[in-house]
Write a protein that holds these residues in place. Structure first.
Motif, PDB file in Angstrom:
ATOM      1  N   ASP A 164      -6.189  -8.815   3.164  1.00 17.68           N
ATOM      2  CA  ASP A 164      -6.199  -7.622   4.054  1.00 17.68           C
ATOM      3  C   ASP A 164      -4.820  -6.904   4.093  1.00 17.68           C
ATOM      4  N   ALA A 165      -4.210  -6.790   3.040  1.00 18.31           N
ATOM      5  CA  ALA A 165      -2.899  -6.067   2.639  1.00 18.31           C
ATOM      6  C   ALA A 165      -3.181  -4.443   2.757  1.00 18.31           C
ATOM      7  N   GLY A 166      -2.023  -3.869   2.971  1.00 15.68           N
ATOM      8  CA  GLY A 166      -2.058  -2.407   3.169  1.00 15.68           C
ATOM      9  C   GLY A 166      -1.907  -1.928   4.665  1.00 15.68           C
ATOM     10  N   ALA A 167      -1.269  -1.001   4.810  1.00 16.52           N
ATOM     11  CA  ALA A 167      -0.664  -0.356   6.037  1.00 16.52           C
ATOM     12  C   ALA A 167      -1.979  -0.131   7.015  1.00 16.52           C
ATOM     13  N   ALA A 168      -3.045   0.125   6.452  1.00 16.42           N
ATOM     14  CA  ALA A 168      -4.290   0.499   7.224  1.00 16.42           C
ATOM     15  C   ALA A 168      -4.965  -0.694   7.945  1.00 16.42           C
TER      16      ALA A 168
END
Length: 315
Positions: A164-168
């Motif tokens: 679950d990487a990423g800014a969102a």
């Protein structure tokens, strides 16, 4: 790699997978290192990793799908590849203490497969694809609206969802769906560069032997490879608005952390935080003590304390 998440409100997000932060605080050599005190538990975690995680690794001879994008043939997922995807999901669920079996719904898989083809054909992710898309089908649209989506294939797609990487992805929604105790059936679509896992609908009852809480990384021994930047703690219907979190290493040195904004629309209620640690620097088995204070459970406030012991699964 890119992937997207669907919520009960069918809110889609599309973003690029990021790497671990280079700004993380590195533990001084020797800090937090311990000698394993429960070899039985460590060996069990090691065996689970070897049997289920490494056992589901994609090999060069594995075939991702039988379809063809130019002719809009959705095809199917070969049984060996399908089995590995289910085995990879089982690894992460067993690691947190879930023992219930997840079954395949073939109708959902058929629709998820059309969704995976559409994502491949159009080179992007969308939970509400327009009918102007190439290879558009009603089946694919239905699959897209009920599935996790990623531009990653095979069992490795499960890793992308769990990371679950990423800014969102502050709420770690992909992870929450895959580790949801009430999840009982899924549909799987897969191409040579996309994947869709149908997770919504037909939720079962919570297994009687489900653990009191679901955390990632889980309590106890777990390969350091899976101590992703975002850590999470879930309890059905919990209230985390007054919750505080602290982490300490084996020497009782506090670990700096940032808590993500709460979001209650994915699976069970969950609180997420990012500790300032660099797992690549850990040369020995390393313990981290996690403490959550003031978790609202039912009509009372509860505290939770547990240890995560990171080790190299490949040793």
């Amino acid at each position: 790699m890119r992937f997207s998440i669907v919520s009960t409100l069918f809110i889609g997000l599309t973003f690029s997978l990021g790497s671990c932060s280079k700004d993380a605080t590195i533990l001084d050599e020797g800090e937090g290192q311990i000698t394993p005190v429960n070899l039985t538990a460590r060996n069990a975690a090691q065996k689970l990793y070897q049997d289920y995680y490494m056992g589901s690794k994609t090999e060069s001879a594995d075939i991702a799908w039988s379809g063809d994008e130019p002719s809009c043939n959705a095809g199917t997922v070969p049984q060996k590849t399908m089995d590995k995807i289910f085995m990879r999901i089982a690894y992460f669920r067993k690691a947190v203490g879930l023992t219930n079996t997840i079954s395949e719904n073939e109708t959902k898989s058929d629709k998820a497969q059309h969704a995976a083809l559409m994502m491949k054909s159009n080179g992007m992710l969308n939970h509400s694809p327009p009918d102007s898309w190439s290879c558009f089908t009603a089946k694919g649209k239905d699959g897209a609206g009920n599935s996790l989506l990623t531009q990653t294939r095979n069992a490795e797609a499960v890793d992308a969802y769990m990371r679950d990487a990423g800014a969102a992805n502050g709420p770690v929604g992909h992870r929450r769906w895959l580790l949801w105790p009430r999840l009982q059936e899924i549909g799987v679509g897969n191409t040579d560069n996309t994947n869709a896992i149908w997770v919504l609908g037909n939720a079962g009852t919570r297994p009687a032997d489900a653990p009191e809480f679901i955390s990632w990384p889980p309590k106890g021994y777990v390969p350091k490879q899976f101590a992703y930047p975002r850590w999470s703690f879930s309890i059905a219907n919990a209230d985390f608005t007054a919750t505080s979190i602290t982490m300490k290493d084996a020497n009782n040195k506090s670990v700096a952390l940032n808590i993500e904004e709460l979001n209650n629309i994915y699976g069970d209620r969950t609180i997420v935080w990012i500790p300032s640690i660099n797992t690549n620097s850990l040369m020995e088995d390393t313990v981290f003590k996690v403490s959550l204070k003031n978790v609202g459970v039912g009509d009372e406030m509860k505290d939770f304390d547990y240890e995560v012991i990171l080790f190299d699964g490949n040793d």
